[in-house]
Design a protein around this motif. Structure first.
Motif, PDB file in Angstrom:
ATOM      1  N   VAL A 152       0.830  -1.202   0.000  1.00 10.30           N
ATOM      2  CA  VAL A 152       0.000   0.000   0.000  1.00 10.30           C
ATOM      3  C   VAL A 152       0.866   1.254   0.000  1.00 10.30           C
ATOM      4  CG1 VAL A 152      -1.661   1.306   1.391  1.00 10.30           C
ATOM      5  CG2 VAL A 152      -1.957  -1.143   1.084  1.00 10.30           C
ATOM      6  N   ALA A 153       1.981   1.232   0.734  1.00 11.99           N
ATOM      7  CA  ALA A 153       2.813   2.430   0.880  1.00 11.99           C
ATOM      8  C   ALA A 153       3.734   2.688  -0.308  1.00 11.99           C
ATOM      9  CB  ALA A 153       3.635   2.325   2.151  1.00 11.99           C
ATOM     10  N   ALA A 154       4.115   1.664  -1.051  1.00  6.69           N
ATOM     11  CA  ALA A 154       5.097   1.827  -2.135  1.00  6.69           C
ATOM     12  C   ALA A 154       4.655   2.825  -3.206  1.00  6.69           C
ATOM     13  CB  ALA A 154       5.431   0.479  -2.749  1.00  6.69           C
ATOM     14  N   PRO A 155       3.414   2.788  -3.685  1.00  7.93           N
ATOM     15  CA  PRO A 155       3.038   3.791  -4.700  1.00  7.93           C
ATOM     16  C   PRO A 155       3.055   5.220  -4.175  1.00  7.93           C
ATOM     17  CG  PRO A 155       1.493   1.961  -4.709  1.00  7.93           C
ATOM     18  CD  PRO A 155       2.376   1.780  -3.521  1.00  7.93           C
ATOM     19  N   MET A 156       2.935   5.396  -2.873  1.00  6.76           N
ATOM     20  CA  MET A 156       2.938   6.746  -2.306  1.00  6.76           C
ATOM     21  C   MET A 156       4.338   7.314  -2.160  1.00  6.76           C
ATOM     22  SD  MET A 156       0.145   6.369   0.660  1.00  6.76           S
ATOM     23  CE  MET A 156      -1.152   5.166   0.473  1.00  6.76           C
ATOM     24  N   LEU A 157       5.366   6.491  -2.318  1.00  9.02           N
ATOM     25  CA  LEU A 157       6.735   6.932  -2.129  1.00  9.02           C
ATOM     26  C   LEU A 157       7.322   7.618  -3.356  1.00  9.02           C
ATOM     27  CD1 LEU A 157       8.171   3.885  -0.163  1.00  9.02           C
ATOM     28  CD2 LEU A 157       7.448   6.085   0.737  1.00  9.02           C
TER      29      LEU A 157
END
Length: 158
Positions: free
Chosen positions: A46-51
């Motif tokens: 979930v967090a990877a695309p936000m990075l």
């Protein structure tokens, strides 16, 4: 003085186990470990695309495909519609661009750089930045565009 309890021993001389006590378990219970790993996997998915960090730019559209990716993150130079020059996500002046590029080129193995320019930027400004990139030691310059635009020679209506 007092009465002492006498323990009975089996014929082999070892103590008998009391009822209700389980034998020690020598196996490792991996279920909690797997549960934690699955939760961490979901969090990272979930967090990877936000990075992904970037500067919003209206890129021109072309019919060209994307370049293949490699291990080292390429350097990105962005020219915004306001005329700002962004090195990765840091705003720099045109005078500071060449010394910063030379310092970065001395540290990096890869000479690849991606140039992102807003479609409203004059071509002369893009070529000036490309010249600074070349003088800074970056010979492999990729121009970033959006895919799905008209092919070369197609009527664009402009």
């Amino acid at each position: 003085m007092g009465a002492q309890a006498i323990r009975r021993q089996s014929s082999s001389g070892t103590r008998r186990r009391r009822r209700g006590h389980a034998a020690r378990m020598s196996d490792i219970n991996v279920t909690p470990f797997v549960d934690v790993m699955l939760v961490l996997l979901i969090i990272f998915m979930v967090a990877a695309p936000m990075l992904t960090v970037g500067v919003p730019v209206e890129l021109p559209r072309t019919a060209a495909g994307a370049l293949p990716s490699e291990q080292e993150e390429p350097l990105a130079i962005t020219l915004t519609a306001d005329g700002l020059i962004m090195l990765q996500t840091t705003e720099i002046t045109a005078d500071d661009l060449l010394p910063r590029l030379q310092a970065i080129a001395a540290e990096r193995q890869d000479d690849r750089v991606f140039l992102r320019a807003d479609g409203a930027i004059p071509y002369e400004r893009v070529v000036q930045i490309m010249g600074a990139l070349n003088a800074g030691g970056f010979r492999n310059i990729g121009l970033v565009t959006d895919t799905g635009g008209p092919a070369f020679g197609a009527d664009t209506g402009r």
